[in-house]
Design a protein around this motif. Structure first.
Motif, PDB file in Angstrom:
ATOM      1  N   ALA A   1      -2.759   1.730  -2.691  1.00  0.00           N
ATOM      2  CA  ALA A   1      -1.914   0.907  -1.825  1.00  0.00           C
ATOM      3  C   ALA A   1      -2.508  -0.497  -1.702  1.00  0.00           C
ATOM      4  CB  ALA A   1      -1.798   1.549  -0.453  1.00  0.00           C
TER       5      ALA A   1
ATOM      6  N   GLU B   1       0.285  -9.249   5.475  1.00  0.00           N
ATOM      7  CA  GLU B   1      -0.049  -8.116   6.360  1.00  0.00           C
ATOM      8  C   GLU B   1      -1.382  -8.276   7.098  1.00  0.00           C
ATOM      9  OE1 GLU B   1       0.631  -4.051   4.878  1.00  0.00           O
ATOM     10  OE2 GLU B   1       1.758  -4.989   3.254  1.00  0.00           O
TER      11      GLU B   1
ATOM     12  N   THR C   1      -2.013  -4.147  -0.145  1.00  0.00           N
ATOM     13  CA  THR C   1      -1.218  -4.812   0.891  1.00  0.00           C
ATOM     14  C   THR C   1      -0.845  -6.225   0.452  1.00  0.00           C
ATOM     15  OG1 THR C   1      -3.094  -5.771   2.057  1.00  0.00           O
ATOM     16  CG2 THR C   1      -2.444  -3.553   2.718  1.00  0.00           C
TER      17      THR C   1
ATOM     18  N   ASP D   1      -6.348   7.040   0.110  1.00  0.00           N
ATOM     19  CA  ASP D   1      -5.299   6.839   1.113  1.00  0.00           C
ATOM     20  C   ASP D   1      -5.566   5.624   1.993  1.00  0.00           C
ATOM     21  OD1 ASP D   1      -3.814   9.162   0.327  1.00  0.00           O
ATOM     22  OD2 ASP D   1      -5.478  10.332   1.154  1.00  0.00           O
ATOM     23  N   LYS D   2      -6.300   4.659   1.413  1.00  0.00           N
ATOM     24  CA  LYS D   2      -6.664   3.463   2.169  1.00  0.00           C
ATOM     25  C   LYS D   2      -5.844   2.269   1.682  1.00  0.00           C
ATOM     26  CE  LYS D   2     -10.280   5.503   4.231  1.00  0.00           C
ATOM     27  NZ  LYS D   2     -11.653   5.356   3.754  1.00  0.00           N
ATOM     28  N   LYS D   3      -5.906   1.193   2.497  1.00  0.00           N
ATOM     29  CA  LYS D   3      -5.194  -0.027   2.112  1.00  0.00           C
ATOM     30  C   LYS D   3      -6.158  -1.042   1.517  1.00  0.00           C
ATOM     31  CE  LYS D   3      -1.629  -0.078   5.713  1.00  0.00           C
ATOM     32  NZ  LYS D   3      -1.242  -0.814   6.927  1.00  0.00           N
TER      33      LYS D   3
ATOM     34  N   ARG E   1      -1.898  -0.539  -8.583  1.00  0.00           N
ATOM     35  CA  ARG E   1      -0.740   0.246  -8.132  1.00  0.00           C
ATOM     36  C   ARG E   1      -0.432   1.390  -9.092  1.00  0.00           C
ATOM     37  NH1 ARG E   1       2.310  -4.923  -5.597  1.00  0.00           N
ATOM     38  NH2 ARG E   1       1.509  -4.630  -3.478  1.00  0.00           N
TER      39      ARG E   1
ATOM     40  N   ALA F   1      -6.274  -4.335   6.082  1.00  0.00           N
ATOM     41  CA  ALA F   1      -6.746  -3.592   4.915  1.00  0.00           C
ATOM     42  C   ALA F   1      -8.076  -2.931   5.217  1.00  0.00           C
ATOM     43  CB  ALA F   1      -6.889  -4.528   3.718  1.00  0.00           C
ATOM     44  N   ASP F   2      -8.417  -1.896   4.426  1.00  0.00           N
ATOM     45  CA  ASP F   2      -9.700  -1.203   4.583  1.00  0.00           C
ATOM     46  C   ASP F   2     -10.747  -1.772   3.635  1.00  0.00           C
ATOM     47  OD1 ASP F   2      -8.763   1.007   6.401  1.00  0.00           O
ATOM     48  OD2 ASP F   2      -7.389   1.265   4.710  1.00  0.00           O
TER      49      ASP F   2
END
Ligand SMILES: [Mg+2]
Length: 272
Positions: free
Chosen positions: A108, A114, A110, A87-89, A103, A117-118
């Motif tokens: 996810a 943006e 980015t 559930d991270k970016k 994907r 991000a993680d």
């Protein structure tokens, strides 16, 4: 022993082919493995192509394969990220094909604009731009953002020589941000296990074949199986003098491996 082998885990670039040109002997060896009831797998640190791209590439060479025979560093990285970054970016330095693959795992990714991000994920990005490099650096200067690379290879063989691979791109980032990535592809043993589990292979039936000591040969050693080095890519005979990744067999090229493998099986048959 060479004659015991049934399951061949081939590196592709510099081992079976260079760019779009299949080396002499590759198809013959792959056909022979099929004819004795074995299976060829392709373990590659190339993170430009998806498994589907590889099936198509091999089809153009007249070799029919299934997606399950390809274990790419990008596929192994996707599996790892799905487990740890669900559930991270993610911000990816990768080709559109790699982003699509991320994907397809429900991850996810980015967009460039943006800057949030993680984790920064780096592949062999042949669509790399300085803008993407700057965004990656900006993210990596935040200690909470993780740094993952698909594979540690510094350079990728081409018809004229070499170009920077994922490890080379990461080395450029490391020079700027003073951080090093966690690599998922070869020499991780995981990539071997993902193949051998499919056929319940015994370790003595498996041979890892590659052109590079610190990824291909190291990966076989880490997985506890025998390894063969071919001199049609990066490693040369003189490199064996100062490596800790010593292959069990060495061959001038894949055609020599094919001839020796056939001979070893025929001799084992007549001895019996
Ligand atoms: Mg190679």
């Amino acid at each position: 022993m060479l004659s015991d082998k049934k399951y061949f885990l081939f590196d592709i670039d510099g081992t079976l082919a260079v760019d779009d040109t299949l080396y002499e002997g590759s198809r013959e060896l792959i056909d022979y493995i099929e004819s004795i009831g074995g299976r060829a797998f392709y373990i590659t640190n190339n993170s430009v192509k998806s498994r589907k791209d590889y099936v198509e590439k091999f089809r153009r060479w007249g070799i029919m394969t299934k997606e399950s025979q390809f274990m790419t560093a990008s596929y192994a990285t996707c599996r790892y990220l799905k487990e740890h970054y669900k559930d991270k970016k993610l911000f990816a330095l990768g080709t559109p094909s790699f982003v699509e693959e991320l994907r397809s795992f429900g991850l996810a990714v980015t967009e460039q604009s943006e800057k949030d991000a993680d984790c920064v994920v780096v592949g062999f990005d042949r669509t790399l731009s300085y803008e993407k490099v700057e965004t990656a650096c900006e993210l990596l200067f935040r200690p909470a953002v993780d740094f993952i690379g698909t594979n540690p290879d510094l350079k990728c063989p081409t018809a004229f020589g070499f170009v920077p691979d994922c490890g080379g791109i990461c080395a450029m980032l490391t020079a700027a941000v003073a951080r090093t990535p966690l690599y998922i592809g070869k020499p991780s043993a995981e990539i071997v296990t993902l193949c051998t589990k499919q056929v319940n292979a015994k370790p003595e039936e498996v041979l890892v074949v590659g052109d590079r000591l610190y990824t291909d040969i190291a990966c076989g050693i880490n997985a506890g199986v025998e390894t063969a080095l071919v001199y049609t890519g990066e490693a040369k005979e003189k490199d064996l003098a100062d490596t800790v990744f010593m292959p069990d067999y060495t061959f001038e090229n894949i055609e020599k491996l094919y001839q020796e493998f056939r001979k070893s099986r025929e001799e084992a048959y007549y001895a019996f």
